[in-house]
Design an enzyme around this catalytic site. Structure first.
Site, PDB file in Angstrom:
ATOM      1  CG  ASN A   1      30.275  40.231  76.743  1.00 36.24           C
ATOM      2  OD1 ASN A   1      29.319  40.080  75.997  1.00 36.24           O
ATOM      3  ND2 ASN A   1      31.528  40.178  76.317  1.00 36.24           N
TER       4      ASN A   1
ATOM      5  CG  ASP B   1      38.086  45.020  76.900  1.00 35.42           C
ATOM      6  OD1 ASP B   1      38.206  44.893  75.671  1.00 35.42           O
ATOM      7  OD2 ASP B   1      37.336  45.862  77.438  1.00 35.42           O
TER       8      ASP B   1
ATOM      9  CE  LYS C   1      33.460  21.660  89.725  1.00 34.62           C
ATOM     10  NZ  LYS C   1      32.510  20.798  90.385  1.00 34.62           N
TER      11      LYS C   1
ATOM     12  CG  ASP D   1      41.187  46.782  70.481  1.00 35.64           C
ATOM     13  OD1 ASP D   1      40.657  46.572  69.363  1.00 35.64           O
ATOM     14  OD2 ASP D   1      40.722  47.585  71.312  1.00 35.64           O
ATOM     15  CB  ILE D   2      40.079  41.958  67.068  1.00 32.06           C
ATOM     16  CG1 ILE D   2      40.184  40.796  68.071  1.00 32.06           C
ATOM     17  CG2 ILE D   2      40.067  41.430  65.627  1.00 32.06           C
ATOM     18  CD1 ILE D   2      38.972  39.879  68.103  1.00 32.06           C
TER      19      ILE D   2
ATOM     20  CG  PHE E   1      29.022  48.357  67.342  1.00 33.43           C
ATOM     21  CD1 PHE E   1      29.319  47.893  66.076  1.00 33.43           C
ATOM     22  CD2 PHE E   1      27.701  48.685  67.654  1.00 33.43           C
ATOM     23  CE1 PHE E   1      28.324  47.755  65.124  1.00 33.43           C
ATOM     24  CE2 PHE E   1      26.695  48.550  66.709  1.00 33.43           C
ATOM     25  CZ  PHE E   1      27.008  48.078  65.437  1.00 33.43           C
TER      26      PHE E   1
ATOM     27  CE  LYS F   1      35.657  52.618  73.494  1.00 32.29           C
ATOM     28  NZ  LYS F   1      34.609  51.823  74.061  1.00 32.29           N
TER      29      LYS F   1
ATOM     30  CE  LYS G   1      38.856  50.192  70.269  1.00 31.00           C
ATOM     31  NZ  LYS G   1      38.484  48.877  70.768  1.00 31.00           N
TER      32      LYS G   1
HETATM   33  N1  CTP Z   1      37.157  45.248  70.230  1.00 24.64           N
HETATM   34  C1  CTP Z   1      38.066  44.394  69.650  1.00 24.64           C
HETATM   35  N2  CTP Z   1      38.891  43.649  70.422  1.00 24.64           N
HETATM   36  C2  CTP Z   1      38.860  43.754  71.748  1.00 24.64           C
HETATM   37  C3  CTP Z   1      37.933  44.617  72.374  1.00 24.64           C
HETATM   38  C4  CTP Z   1      37.100  45.358  71.577  1.00 24.64           C
HETATM   39  O1  CTP Z   1      38.096  44.323  68.407  1.00 24.64           O
HETATM   40  N3  CTP Z   1      39.676  43.008  72.469  1.00 24.64           N
HETATM   41  C5  CTP Z   1      36.273  46.043  69.370  1.00 24.64           C
HETATM   42  C6  CTP Z   1      34.801  45.803  69.599  1.00 24.64           C
HETATM   43  O2  CTP Z   1      34.317  44.777  68.753  1.00 24.64           O
HETATM   44  C7  CTP Z   1      34.191  47.148  69.235  1.00 24.64           C
HETATM   45  C8  CTP Z   1      35.267  48.129  69.618  1.00 24.64           C
HETATM   46  O3  CTP Z   1      36.476  47.399  69.673  1.00 24.64           O
HETATM   47  O4  CTP Z   1      33.961  47.284  67.857  1.00 24.64           O
HETATM   48  C9  CTP Z   1      35.043  48.849  70.940  1.00 24.64           C
HETATM   49  O5  CTP Z   1      34.763  47.908  71.940  1.00 24.64           O
HETATM   50  P1  CTP Z   1      34.365  48.393  73.408  1.00 24.64           P
HETATM   51  O6  CTP Z   1      34.170  47.192  74.267  1.00 24.64           O
HETATM   52  O7  CTP Z   1      33.276  49.410  73.351  1.00 24.64           O
HETATM   53  O8  CTP Z   1      35.617  49.209  73.879  1.00 24.64           O
HETATM   54  P2  CTP Z   1      37.066  48.751  74.253  1.00 24.64           P
HETATM   55  O9  CTP Z   1      37.948  48.939  73.065  1.00 24.64           O
HETATM   56  O10 CTP Z   1      37.039  47.386  74.842  1.00 24.64           O
HETATM   57  O11 CTP Z   1      37.483  49.851  75.305  1.00 24.64           O
HETATM   58  P3  CTP Z   1      36.850  50.136  76.766  1.00 24.64           P
HETATM   59  O12 CTP Z   1      36.567  48.797  77.360  1.00 24.64           O
HETATM   60  O13 CTP Z   1      37.901  50.897  77.459  1.00 24.64           O
HETATM   61  O14 CTP Z   1      35.608  50.951  76.526  1.00 24.64           O
END
Ligand code: CTP
Length: 402
Positions: free
Chosen positions: A212, A282, A292, A309-310, A329, A346, A350
């Site tokens: 990303n 995600d 390849k 989701d960490i 964030f 969130k 979380k």
């Molecule tokens: N995060 C995480 N592990 C993941 C995805 C996200 O720890 N696999 C953490 C990010 O580092 C951030 C927070 O979760 O602090 C929110 O990330 P964000 O991308 O805004 O949201 P998502 O939880 O991925 O949800 P969505 O994509 O539905 O907005």
């Protein structure tokens, strides 16, 4: 842009006579660029290497070069400078200067000022390897350390005398951060903080990956700010270019799984705060191919599976006492009202203490950001568009109140 939010921004720089004196010019340039006020004192041997005019031009202040300087006619300079400064840094510090400091001599302006001043002192030695490693120099350095003088250790490299070894002046980037740290209030002293930054990379085959637009700049800014405020910082980062002071521990990772493993490894009872600023992917490909993928094949779709989701894992794992504090964030592509709603969702999902909401078009790959800081009891603060270093300062001010 002034550096210090507590008014400590006066650097007194002592330059003694080493070939490395020219590097002090670059240091001054970096400090002045940050809004610090710098005044320079040079020994006469430093003047053999570099002219005071260069420092005067960069600092816009007169340079003091001798105890009997005509500029000192209406005041005693070392007395005045010693009480003017917030920090006194001697860069470079020669073996003779170090010896003079250790034995309390006062026969030049730098040494006299060192006896007068009571502000934090730091020295960055630069000299021939044998001079540096000589027991006399090492004993003098020990004396200075025992008095609380911070020694910015020299590094190994090609020395001007033709030798190779330890004795080269530390990198000016590093010296700059040590000076900034000395000027900053250590409200995070004794705090251990783990911060994540950057994107992750989810491999499709050995030459392709999903990622990303995250640059990691927000997480890096947070790590530097926490370091300046006295914290013990680990920065776990995805594939981005990172330059941070050596005092920050760096743990590079690639994929979301690697990041999860690294974060969990560091998730020890000693950690006080975890900040997930990384843009963790995600989803990842269900299978990463070993070789390849060729275009002759009939590759039409990619099967994805979710990553863990960490932050959520940490929210569930942490103790009932709410330790460590968890900060996340939320990057969204919506309007402000909806962003705040997502932020609250969130925080609840979380189980974290605070979420910093921001909008993709204002944050991704930019030097600046515009954020909404919201905590789990509903306190919030909007920080309008400014440099990420300033946003980091505001976030850590908020986290300190949690
Ligand atoms: N995060 C995480 N592990 C993941 C995805 C996200 O720890 N696999 C953490 C990010 O580092 C951030 C927070 O979760 O602090 C929110 O990330 P964000 O991308 O805004 O949201 P998502 O939880 O991925 O949800 P969505 O994509 O539905 O907005």
């Amino acid at each position: 842009m002034a550096y210090s939010h507590v008014g400590r921004n006066k650097v007194l720089l002592g330059v003694s006579g080493s070939i490395a004196a020219y590097k002090a010019l670059e240091l001054v340039r970096l400090l002045v660029k940050r809004g610090l006020e710098v005044k320079v004192i040079m020994t006469q041997s430093a003047e053999e290497f570099i002219r005071p005019l260069s420092f005067e031009t960069l600092t816009k202040n007169p340079v003091v070069t001798s105890l009997w300087d005509p500029l000192a006619s209406d005041s005693i300079n070392h007395v005045e400078l010693g009480s003017w400064a917030d920090v006194f840094a001697i860069v470079p510090a020669t073996a003779e200067t170090i010896s003079g400091l250790a034995y309390g001599q006062a026969n030049n302006e730098i040494l006299a000022t060192a006896l007068i001043t009571r502000v934090p002192m730091m020295i960055a030695p630069a000299m021939n390897t044998n001079m540096y490693t000589h027991p006399a120099t090492q004993a003098n350095l020990q004396i200075l350390k025992s008095r609380g003088v911070e020694v910015i250790e020299p590094i190994e490299g090609d020395l001007a005398c033709g030798w190779n070894g330890t004795g080269c002046l530390a990198d000016v980037y590093e010296i700059q951060y040590r000076i900034l740290r000395a000027l900053t209030v250590h409200d995070y002293a004794d705090k251990k903080i783990v911060i994540t930054a950057g994107p992750t990379r989810e491999m499709i085959d050995p030459v392709r990956f999903m990622t990303n637009r995250s640059s990691g700049k927000m997480g890096i800014a947070l790590a530097k700010e926490a370091y300046l405020r006295g914290a013990d910082v680990e920065l776990i980062h995805g594939p981005i270019h990172v330059r941070v002071p050596a005092g920050i521990k760096l743990t590079p990772v690639l994929s979301a799984d690697d990041m999860k493993e690294a974060v969990l490894n560091s998730f020890t009872p000693e950690v006080d705060i975890v900040v997930m600023a990384a843009a963790v992917a995600d989803y990842k490909p269900k299978h990463a191919e070993d070789s390849k993928i060729k275009k002759t094949g009939d590759w039409k779709s990619l099967e994805l599976v979710p990553n863990d989701d960490i932050l959520q894992v940490l929210g569930e794992k942490r103790g009932k006492d709410g330790s460590p504090k968890l900060v996340g964030f939320a990057v969204e592509t919506c309007d402000e009202e909806q962003l705040i709603e997502f932020v609250h969702q969130k925080i609840a999902r979380k189980k974290v203490d605070l979420i910093v909401g921001n909008l993709a078009h204002e944050s991704l790959d930019r030097e600046t950001n515009h954020v909404w800081i919201v905590d789990k009891i509903g306190r919030s603060e909007e920080v309008s568009t400014t440099y990420k270093s300033r946003i980091a300062r505001k976030i850590l001010d908020f986290v300190h109140k949690l």
